[in-house]
Write an enzyme that holds these catalytic residues in place. Structure first.
Site, PDB file in Angstrom:
ATOM      1  N   ASP A  12       0.826  -1.203   0.000  1.00 38.41           N
ATOM      2  CA  ASP A  12       0.000   0.000   0.000  1.00 38.41           C
ATOM      3  C   ASP A  12       0.863   1.257   0.000  1.00 38.41           C
ATOM      4  O   ASP A  12       1.657   1.482   0.921  1.00 38.41           O
ATOM      5  CB  ASP A  12      -0.890  -0.041   1.245  1.00 38.41           C
ATOM      6  CG  ASP A  12      -1.949   1.041   1.205  1.00 38.41           C
ATOM      7  OD1 ASP A  12      -2.579   1.197   0.141  1.00 38.41           O
ATOM      8  OD2 ASP A  12      -2.127   1.732   2.207  1.00 38.41           O
ATOM      9  N   THR A  53      -3.241   5.510  -4.080  1.00 31.68           N
ATOM     10  CA  THR A  53      -2.153   6.308  -3.514  1.00 31.68           C
ATOM     11  C   THR A  53      -0.848   6.115  -4.277  1.00 31.68           C
ATOM     12  O   THR A  53      -0.132   7.074  -4.528  1.00 31.68           O
ATOM     13  CB  THR A  53      -1.941   5.963  -2.027  1.00 31.68           C
ATOM     14  OG1 THR A  53      -1.718   4.562  -1.885  1.00 31.68           O
ATOM     15  CG2 THR A  53      -3.145   6.342  -1.203  1.00 31.68           C
ATOM     16  N   THR A  54      -0.563   4.880  -4.656  1.00 32.59           N
ATOM     17  CA  THR A  54       0.666   4.629  -5.399  1.00 32.59           C
ATOM     18  C   THR A  54       0.614   5.348  -6.744  1.00 32.59           C
ATOM     19  O   THR A  54       1.563   6.041  -7.127  1.00 32.59           O
ATOM     20  CB  THR A  54       0.866   3.120  -5.636  1.00 32.59           C
ATOM     21  OG1 THR A  54       0.636   2.426  -4.420  1.00 32.59           O
ATOM     22  CG2 THR A  54       2.253   2.816  -6.139  1.00 32.59           C
ATOM     23  N   ASP A 107      -9.010   0.150   1.552  1.00 32.96           N
ATOM     24  CA  ASP A 107      -9.036   0.711   0.194  1.00 32.96           C
ATOM     25  C   ASP A 107     -10.370   0.408  -0.459  1.00 32.96           C
ATOM     26  O   ASP A 107     -10.998   1.244  -1.105  1.00 32.96           O
ATOM     27  CB  ASP A 107      -7.917   0.092  -0.671  1.00 32.96           C
ATOM     28  CG  ASP A 107      -6.543   0.636  -0.289  1.00 32.96           C
ATOM     29  OD1 ASP A 107      -6.462   1.371   0.711  1.00 32.96           O
ATOM     30  OD2 ASP A 107      -5.565   0.325  -0.990  1.00 32.96           O
TER      31      ASP A 107
HETATM   32  P1  ADP Z   1      -2.790   2.223  -6.038  1.00 27.45           P
HETATM   33  O1  ADP Z   1      -2.182   2.487  -4.694  1.00 27.45           O
HETATM   34  O2  ADP Z   1      -2.498   3.319  -6.994  1.00 27.45           O
HETATM   35  O3  ADP Z   1      -4.217   1.861  -5.962  1.00 27.45           O
HETATM   36  P2  ADP Z   1      -2.379  -0.510  -6.835  1.00 27.45           P
HETATM   37  O4  ADP Z   1      -1.197  -1.347  -6.531  1.00 27.45           O
HETATM   38  O5  ADP Z   1      -3.646  -0.826  -6.133  1.00 27.45           O
HETATM   39  O6  ADP Z   1      -1.967   0.982  -6.591  1.00 27.45           O
HETATM   40  O7  ADP Z   1      -2.611  -0.588  -8.396  1.00 27.45           O
HETATM   41  C1  ADP Z   1      -3.641   0.100  -9.025  1.00 27.45           C
HETATM   42  C2  ADP Z   1      -3.556  -0.086 -10.510  1.00 27.45           C
HETATM   43  O8  ADP Z   1      -3.707  -1.471 -10.855  1.00 27.45           O
HETATM   44  C3  ADP Z   1      -4.677   0.644 -11.217  1.00 27.45           C
HETATM   45  O9  ADP Z   1      -4.165   1.309 -12.343  1.00 27.45           O
HETATM   46  C4  ADP Z   1      -5.623  -0.466 -11.605  1.00 27.45           C
HETATM   47  O10 ADP Z   1      -6.392  -0.144 -12.749  1.00 27.45           O
HETATM   48  C5  ADP Z   1      -4.681  -1.598 -11.864  1.00 27.45           C
HETATM   49  N1  ADP Z   1      -5.335  -2.915 -11.769  1.00 27.45           N
HETATM   50  C6  ADP Z   1      -6.051  -3.422 -10.759  1.00 27.45           C
HETATM   51  N2  ADP Z   1      -6.510  -4.653 -11.057  1.00 27.45           N
HETATM   52  C7  ADP Z   1      -6.059  -4.951 -12.290  1.00 27.45           C
HETATM   53  C8  ADP Z   1      -6.162  -6.087 -13.166  1.00 27.45           C
HETATM   54  N3  ADP Z   1      -6.832  -7.160 -12.797  1.00 27.45           N
HETATM   55  N4  ADP Z   1      -5.543  -6.021 -14.350  1.00 27.45           N
HETATM   56  C9  ADP Z   1      -4.858  -4.923 -14.704  1.00 27.45           C
HETATM   57  N5  ADP Z   1      -4.712  -3.842 -13.946  1.00 27.45           N
HETATM   58  C10 ADP Z   1      -5.297  -3.843 -12.755  1.00 27.45           C
HETATM   59 MG    MG Z   2      -5.138   0.202  -5.141  1.00 31.15          MG
END
Ligand code: ADP
Ligand code: MG
Length: 555
Positions: free
Chosen positions: A61, A94-95, A386
């Site tokens: 996270d 957040t990332t 989240d």
């Molecule tokens: P954040 O802290 O930004 O939410 P995450 O590690 O949760 O970071 O990653 C979020 C990103 O991963 C988003 O761009 C989201 O669209 C993408 N994402 C989530 N699930 C999938 C999936 N099954 N396939 C492709 N991309 C995904």
């Molecule tokens: Mg996320």
């Protein structure tokens, strides 16, 4: 008047100006983004953070990583704030927000090297952000707030890659039910969803309790284990005889007198309990302590009592049962009582807890999260947080976007078109902004072990062909319609991320001078010394204390 000093800064001060200041801030900002980049997306890696006491956090996270990292640099902290704002406003993304911010700085650096002035640059960035917001609105998909299926998909997307994979379906169902349960006329406050972490069992055993669970036992073994159709009282005080403020000395001259004194106390405690019986309370939750004698009388009356209830729990209890907390037991009336169909002390994974359930309209619920080890549960808990945030945002706004890099590619294309229409030097800044957004799909690809160039080319061509929801399937590496896979995120995740990322980047880029006092980390003790130096003498100190606090906060 004539003696204007030439040196205005103290000797210990450090000053960095012009391009040096800019490049220092850009480097710091990029470093923060770099720190979280590898965690992005479903295939992102985790970080292990060990603090000075040796306690360990394993997480994916963004905001957790950055807040655990103990970052010191002022410019870096501004990027950390981007993550914090995102966390407050949406709860997820957040990332992404930090990574975009870092990339905006990186692209800006290239333009600054080409002698584009920071003012032109920031102007272009602002225009681009504005345009991006409009473009996102255009591709957003309307969602009905009763559409459970899509809400669950949104909940599941937020949990992806965060240790909750195996039970994603169950957990996303629980999250949607929980958010629905706490929704009321004032909106949705996800603080009313309490996550109760229980080590033992597997994630699949997690459940939602429509009511409140208190991590306490009944105060006396002689009290019943459960009460049906219970009237619930909440006392925001103690069931004890108040001790006098002043140390009174009672001179006891003979044993009778002492007995009289004790009898009187006992009678007072009995009176309190009698009053609770009179109003019809079956269960009483007390904020502070309960005197042994009071415990005895309560048990005799068959009343369940719990002491030292946390105020946050008391608040949820009040919400769930409709009870009104009173400070003095003597003042409690029937109207102050709440109701629960069942109050019971139960064992959960070897721990005794009080379950308050079967309330009319829960409004405060508890999600019992189970898992093999503490670190696993902690990470699933963050995933749930989240998830709660995105479901709330979606119900509030009614608009979502496909994920997997789809919106970023769409924006990037739209912004390049827009840049052409703007022309001039701003055009370059807008193009850089467009490039910067592609960092999201590029990083998703890199973290999934794919070739980022191939992925980007394929994504661009799908979007050129009008497929606005084409994203990268991080598992197969194919470019697909993300809607088919159910990868959705609330619109607010992206609008907020772009807004705060742009603001932070612009703020850093506009700085051409960093002046640091000798001791940047000056604590409150320094402030106190400053106060002491102020003219006005002791007479003015009363008011100065408050000022010192305020000034300390500004530094
Ligand atoms: P954040 O802290 O930004 O939410 P995450 O590690 O949760 O970071 O990653 C979020 C990103 O991963 C988003 O761009 C989201 O669209 C993408 N994402 C989530 N699930 C999938 C999936 N099954 N396939 C492709 N991309 C995904
Ligand atoms: Mg996320």
């Amino acid at each position: 008047m004539g003696n204007q000093p030439l040196i205005v800064l103290s000797e210990e001060s450090q000053r960095t100006s012009g391009k040096d200041a800019q490049s220092m801030n850009i480097t710091a900002g990029k470093a923060v983004a770099e720190a979280v980049r590898t965690t992005l997306g479903p295939k992102g890696m985790d970080k292990m953070l060990v603090d000075s006491t040796g306690s360990v956090v394993v997480t994916n996270d963004g905001v957790t990583i950055l807040s655990e990292m103990d970052i010191d640099h002022p410019a870096a902290n501004m990027i950390v704030e981007v993550a914090e704002t995102q966390e407050d406003e949406v709860g997820d993304g957040t990332t992404s927000a930090v990574v975009v911010s870092g990339e905006l700085l990186k692209r800006a650096e290239e333009l600054i090297d080409q002698d584009i002035h920071a003012t032109t640059l920031t102007q272009g960035y602002r225009q681009a952000a504005e345009k991006a917001r409009e473009a996102l609105d255009e591709i957003a998909i309307d969602v009905d707030e009763d559409d459970d299926e899509i809400l669950r998909e949104i909940a599941a997307t937020a949990m992806t890659g965060k240790g909750a994979e195996s039970a994603r379906d169950l957990l996303s169902e629980l999250v949607v039910d929980a958010v629905r349960a706490v929704a009321d006329d004032d909106g949705i406050d996800t603080d009313n969803v309490k996550v109760e972490k229980v080590v033992g069992g597997s994630i699949d055993n997690s459940e939602l309790v429509e009511g409140v669970i208190i991590d306490k036992e009944r105060v006396s073994e002689n009290m019943p284990y459960f009460a049906e159709d219970a009237n619930v009282a909440i006392v925001d005080g103690a069931l004890e005889i108040k001790e006098t403020e002043i140390d009174a000395e009672v001179n006891v001259t003979d044993p009778d007198q002492l007995q009289q004194f004790l009898d009187q106390e006992e009678a007072q405690l009995k009176e309190m309990v009698d009053h609770l019986v009179d109003v019809g309370a079956d269960v009483v939750f007390v904020d502070k302590g309960i005197d042994d004698m009071a415990q005895h009388y309560l048990a005799k009356e068959g009343i369940i009592a719990v002491r030292r209830v946390k105020s946050s729990d008391a608040k949820r209890l009040a919400r769930a049962t409709g009870a009104r907390p009173v400070s003095n037991v003597e003042d409690i009336s029937e109207d102050d009582l709440g109701f629960a169909g069942s109050v019971a002390q139960r064992d959960i994974a070897g721990d005794q807890r009080i379950f308050v359930e079967d309330v009319e309209d829960a409004k405060a619920v508890t999600l019992i999260l189970r898992g093999g080890t503490e670190h696993v549960i902690d990470e699933v808990d963050r995933a749930i947080e989240d998830s709660l945030g995105v479901v709330r945002s979606t119900i509030e706004d009614g608009k979502v976007l496909a994920g997997g890099g789809a919106p970023e590619i769409e924006l990037s294309l739209a912004l390049r078109d827009y840049a052409d229409s703007v022309g001039g030097r701003e055009q370059l800044a807008i193009e850089s902004f467009a490039d910067a957004l592609e960092v999201i799909p590029r990083t998703l690809a890199e973290n999934a072990g794919l070739d980022p160039i191939d992925s980007l080319v394929e994504l661009r061509s799908a979007h050129d062909g009008g497929d606005t929801a084409a994203g990268l399937d991080a598992y197969t590496g194919e470019v697909i319609d993300m809607g088919d896979e159910g990868v959705y995120e609330p619109l607010r995740i992206k609008t907020q991320a772009i807004e705060s990322a742009t603001e932070a980047a612009v703020m850093l880029l506009r700085i051409d001078d960093v002046i640091a006092a000798g001791d940047l980390k000056g604590g409150s003790s320094d402030d106190d010394e400053d106060d002491m130096d102020m003219p006005g003498g002791a007479g003015g100190m009363g008011g100065m204390g408050g000022m010192g606090g305020g000034m300390g906060g500004m530094m």
